[in-house]
Design an enzyme around this catalytic site. Structure first.
Site, PDB file in Angstrom:
ATOM      1  N   ARG A  74       0.823  -1.212   0.000  1.00 21.74           N
ATOM      2  CA  ARG A  74       0.000   0.000   0.000  1.00 21.74           C
ATOM      3  C   ARG A  74       0.859   1.265   0.000  1.00 21.74           C
ATOM      4  NH1 ARG A  74      -5.017  -1.546   4.055  1.00 21.74           N
ATOM      5  NH2 ARG A  74      -6.279  -2.472   2.408  1.00 21.74           N
ATOM      6  N   LYS A 134     -18.142 -15.402   4.508  1.00 20.16           N
ATOM      7  CA  LYS A 134     -19.598 -15.335   4.666  1.00 20.16           C
ATOM      8  C   LYS A 134     -20.334 -14.950   3.392  1.00 20.16           C
ATOM      9  CE  LYS A 134     -19.398 -13.171   9.088  1.00 20.16           C
ATOM     10  NZ  LYS A 134     -19.870 -11.865   9.450  1.00 20.16           N
ATOM     11  N   GLY A 194      -9.490  -7.991   1.205  1.00 20.46           N
ATOM     12  CA  GLY A 194      -8.397  -7.864   2.167  1.00 20.46           C
ATOM     13  C   GLY A 194      -7.602  -9.147   2.308  1.00 20.46           C
ATOM     14  N   GLY A 247     -13.011  -3.891   1.637  1.00 20.81           N
ATOM     15  CA  GLY A 247     -14.416  -3.484   1.685  1.00 20.81           C
ATOM     16  C   GLY A 247     -14.765  -2.495   0.588  1.00 20.81           C
TER      17      GLY A 247
END
Ligand code: ADP
Ligand code: MG
Length: 376
Positions: free
Chosen positions: A20, A180, A333, A356
């Site tokens: 990053r 999920k 992520g 996200g």
């Protein structure tokens, strides 16, 4: 300039992956060439109080090494210390402010705090795609006070991810895994009707397998999402595609590297065991689809990749990505970290710096950090 230097840290506060930081170098270099004075601001981790290990000092040192140029770290984000440091800047100098989430006002998008942040600057550059889905003071609030533009990393993310929803080259394959179903419904929905193939692995596959009526033992299942999985399968069918689910899985007695585990058919998971990875036949199937694609987007690991014994499926899909001649984009992520760790990050077309944010962007949501920027 808002950057996303929220890098993964080891136990002793060392930077485990500086991608990053590296990704912001083009924008910083450009600003240096244009003789700007550069004030950088980022958050790091989730501070509750002003934890020492979440200060930006190590990040500043790493940035300085990467640039071959001094970076002055200031121990605050607003106020006198900052003002003094900025007064002393020459053209092309770089100042890095303290972790902006040391101020609770940041996440509250407090107007006074945003004003204080913007006080010393003439222009706001947002190169932090990873926080673009948050309306915080340093990502949205400041744009009330300064002309606001996108940096090159932000632009690159929007181009690669934008193309996936507006104009992907076909065959276009979407591979989704991870924990999920509930996190990924929007993503899958957004690609039904756009993708030629949707492959599902990871923990979320078991809710889909339940939707098909399979018993999945002690595998991770979201019972309240079984109906959603059913309706996604139906919607996909109507759009002319079969969602590809695991035909075989690695089942394990426990979530431990040394636990007893074996490959079983997807509908034959022993009652007391849990599915922890896709099986070899599934991996081969996904790999064949990926290699035959002109565009691939991959989010979420295929298994509990943190445990070496259960990381094989993720590794095989990663290998297939590197062998695909088309455009290969990875976002999420965990999956970005996994790809980096495996050493494949440079062998795919683009690894998104947003977790996200990438998911929300691809689900078709408006990101406040992007919406606030001028079209320039
Ligand atoms: P990403 O960050 O790439 O979007 P997620 O956060 O959705 O991915 O999911 C990552 C997590 O999913 C990992 O911690 C991994 O251990 C977990 N996971 C993957 N497969 C399984 C599985 N079969 N059972 C339980 N957890 C799983
Ligand atoms: Mg994750």
């Amino acid at each position: 300039m808002r950057v996303d230097y929220n890098v993964p840290l080891g136990d002793n506060g060392t930077i485990q992956d500086d991608r990053r930081i590296r990704e912001t170098i083009p924008t910083i270099t450009y600003l240096i060439e244009k003789r700007a004075k550069i004030i950088l601001v980022s958050h790091l981790g989730r501070p509750k109080k002003k934890e020492k290990e979440l200060r930006m000092d190590e990040v500043g040192k790493r940035l300085s090494q990467l640039l071959g140029k001094p970076v002055k770290k200031v121990d605050d984000c607003i106020g006198e210390k900052v003002g003094n440091a900025i007064d002393g800047m020459k053209d092309g100098d770089i100042v890095l402010l303290e972790n902006v989430r040391f101020y609770p006002e940041e996440e509250k998008n407090d107007e006074n705090f945003a004003r204080a942040l913007s006080l010393n600057a003439d222009v706001y550059v947002n190169d932090s795609f990873g926080t673009a889905h948050r309306a915080h003071a340093s990502t949205a609030g400041v744009t009330k006070f300064l002309p606001a533009v996108a940096g090159f990393l932000m632009e690159k993310e929007m181009n690669y991810l934008g193309k996936l929803i507006t104009d992907p080259k076909h065959p276009f394959t979407v591979v989704v895994g991870g924990a999920k179903v509930s996190d990924k419904i929007g993503l899958i929905e957004s690609f039904i009707g756009k993708a030629s193939e949707i492959c599902i692995g990871g923990g979320m596959a078991f809710t889909f397998l339940r939707a098909k009526g399979y018993a999945v033992g002690k595998s991770k299942v979201e019972p309240e999402k079984i109906d959603v999985a059913k309706s996604l399968i139906e919607k996909a069918k109507k759009a002319g595609l079969d969602i590809e689910l695991p035909v075989d899985v690695v089942a394990s007695e426990r979530l431990e590297d040394t636990a007893l585990h074996k490959v079983v058919r997807a509908d034959e998971i022993p009652q007391e065991w849990m599915g922890v990875d896709i099986g070899p036949e599934t991996a081969k199937n996904f790999a064949r689809i990926i290699k035959n694609s002109a565009t691939v987007f991959w989010n979420g690991p295929m298994g509990v990749y943190e445990i070496p014994s259960f990381s094989v499926g993720t590794m095989q899909v990663a290998l297939a990505m590197t062998a695909c001649p088309g455009v290969t984009v990875v976002g999420g992520g965990d999956i970005a970290a996994a790809i980096e760790k495996m050493g494949y990050a440079d062998k795919v077309t683009h690894v998104s710096t947003g977790g996200g944010a990438a998911l929300e962007f691809l689900s078709g949501e408006n990101l406040p950090g992007i919406a606030a920027l001028l079209d320039k």
